[in-house]
Enzyme design. Structure first.
Site, PDB file in Angstrom:
ATOM      1  N   TYR A   1       6.555 -34.145  40.031  1.00 56.51           N
ATOM      2  CA  TYR A   1       6.869 -32.787  39.951  1.00 56.51           C
ATOM      3  C   TYR A   1       8.060 -32.546  40.768  1.00 56.51           C
ATOM      4  O   TYR A   1       8.913 -31.892  40.348  1.00 56.51           O
ATOM      5  CB  TYR A   1       5.783 -32.097  40.153  1.00 56.51           C
ATOM      6  CG  TYR A   1       5.834 -30.563  40.152  1.00 56.51           C
ATOM      7  CD1 TYR A   1       5.982 -30.099  39.000  1.00 56.51           C
ATOM      8  CD2 TYR A   1       5.763 -29.896  41.292  1.00 56.51           C
ATOM      9  CE1 TYR A   1       5.970 -28.679  39.144  1.00 56.51           C
ATOM     10  CE2 TYR A   1       5.688 -28.465  41.320  1.00 56.51           C
ATOM     11  CZ  TYR A   1       6.151 -27.786  40.102  1.00 56.51           C
ATOM     12  OH  TYR A   1       6.139 -26.459  40.007  1.00 56.51           O
TER      13      TYR A   1
ATOM     14  N   SER B   1      10.437 -24.459  42.812  1.00 57.06           N
ATOM     15  CA  SER B   1       9.113 -24.718  43.572  1.00 57.06           C
ATOM     16  C   SER B   1       9.487 -25.042  45.201  1.00 57.06           C
ATOM     17  O   SER B   1      10.717 -25.488  45.382  1.00 57.06           O
ATOM     18  CB  SER B   1       8.542 -25.793  42.872  1.00 57.06           C
ATOM     19  OG  SER B   1       7.327 -26.276  43.826  1.00 57.06           O
TER      20      SER B   1
END
Length: 256
Positions: free
Chosen positions: A145, A132
């Protein structure tokens, strides 16, 4: 025909990758967590296995099924499944943090180590991770996250180095904003203070198909890249992280 195992195929990047790689001539084995999604994958003609990344026994069973389906000749593993816990760190419990790492990191370690011996035995393989933009830069409200993706990035770097004398390549795909259901499925820990993407992100959001050229290259190039940065935002974040002083990056990120 080379075999590829993809995790997280109920929708989004995983399902798109499964269909595209099948059309490209690969033998694709899919996975998902829910039985009803498994039925849908089977209906679409895929070999499919149930995989609950939070359950070590499920990971073990899925790996055994994949090796059986491929006769121990798996070419590639695409670790794509994952989810996000969003919220300020003081709103996230230990249990929520553990759940974030269980799916996004611990399960990837377990699954990869179970499937890696088959690649080593045949003398080739590809391990591809969906990371990500927040695996490059950590942003407020995405601490859990981001931490799981930072861990995945470091783990992948080490695995690549440990496999350097083999013909098994380890690659990271780093998406930025894509038009998928990921944001809709995020677990928000503060309902009155929902973490949203900044408005400027919409300007650079791409369809999920943007990952496909990167995935093809990672699978098929004799010398694949270590990292594939999919969107302009991700490329910009990587440059900023490398060139700008930490305190200036802090000011930029806090102002968003």
């Amino acid at each position: 025909m080379k075999s590829v195992f993809i995790t997280g195929c109920s929708s989004g990047i995983g399902l798109l990758a499964a269909k595209s790689l099948r059309d490209r001539g690969y033998r694709v084995i899919t996975s998902c967590r829910k039985p009803q999604d498994l039925e849908q994958l089977v209906t679409q003609g895929f070999d499919a296995v149930l995989l609950d990344l939070d359950d070590p026994n499920s990971v073990q069973q899925a790996a055994e099924q994949v090796l059986s389906l491929t006769d121990n000749k798996l070419y590639a593993l695409f670790n794509n499944a994952g989810f996000g816990v969003y919220g300020k760190l003081d709103s996230i419990s230990r249990q929520q943090m553990e759940a974030q790492f269980s799916t996004n990191f611990f399960a990837i370690h377990q699954l990869t180590q179970l499937l890696l011996p088959a690649m080593l035995k045949q003398g080739e393989g590809r391990i591809i991770q969906t990371s990500s933009i927040v695996g490059i830069i950590a942003t407020p409200g995405r601490g859990a996250y981001s931490a799981s993706k930072y861990a995945l990035e470091a783990w992948s770097d080490v695995l690549r180095l440990e496999l350097a004398k083999t013909n098994i390549k380890v690659c990271l795909i780093e998406p930025g904003p894509l038009k998928t259901n990921f944001s809709a499925n995020v677990e928000q820990t503060e309902k009155n203070r929902v973490v949203k993407n900044p408005p400027i992100a919409k300007r650079f959001t791409l369809p999920p198909e943007a990952i496909l050229p990167k995935l093809y290259h990672a699978l098929e190039s004799k010398s694949p890249k270590v990292r594939y940065r999919v969107t302009f935002v991700t490329q910009l974040a990587a440059v900023g992280k490398r060139l700008l002083p930490d305190k200036l990056m802090d000011k930029i990120l806090v102002s968003k």
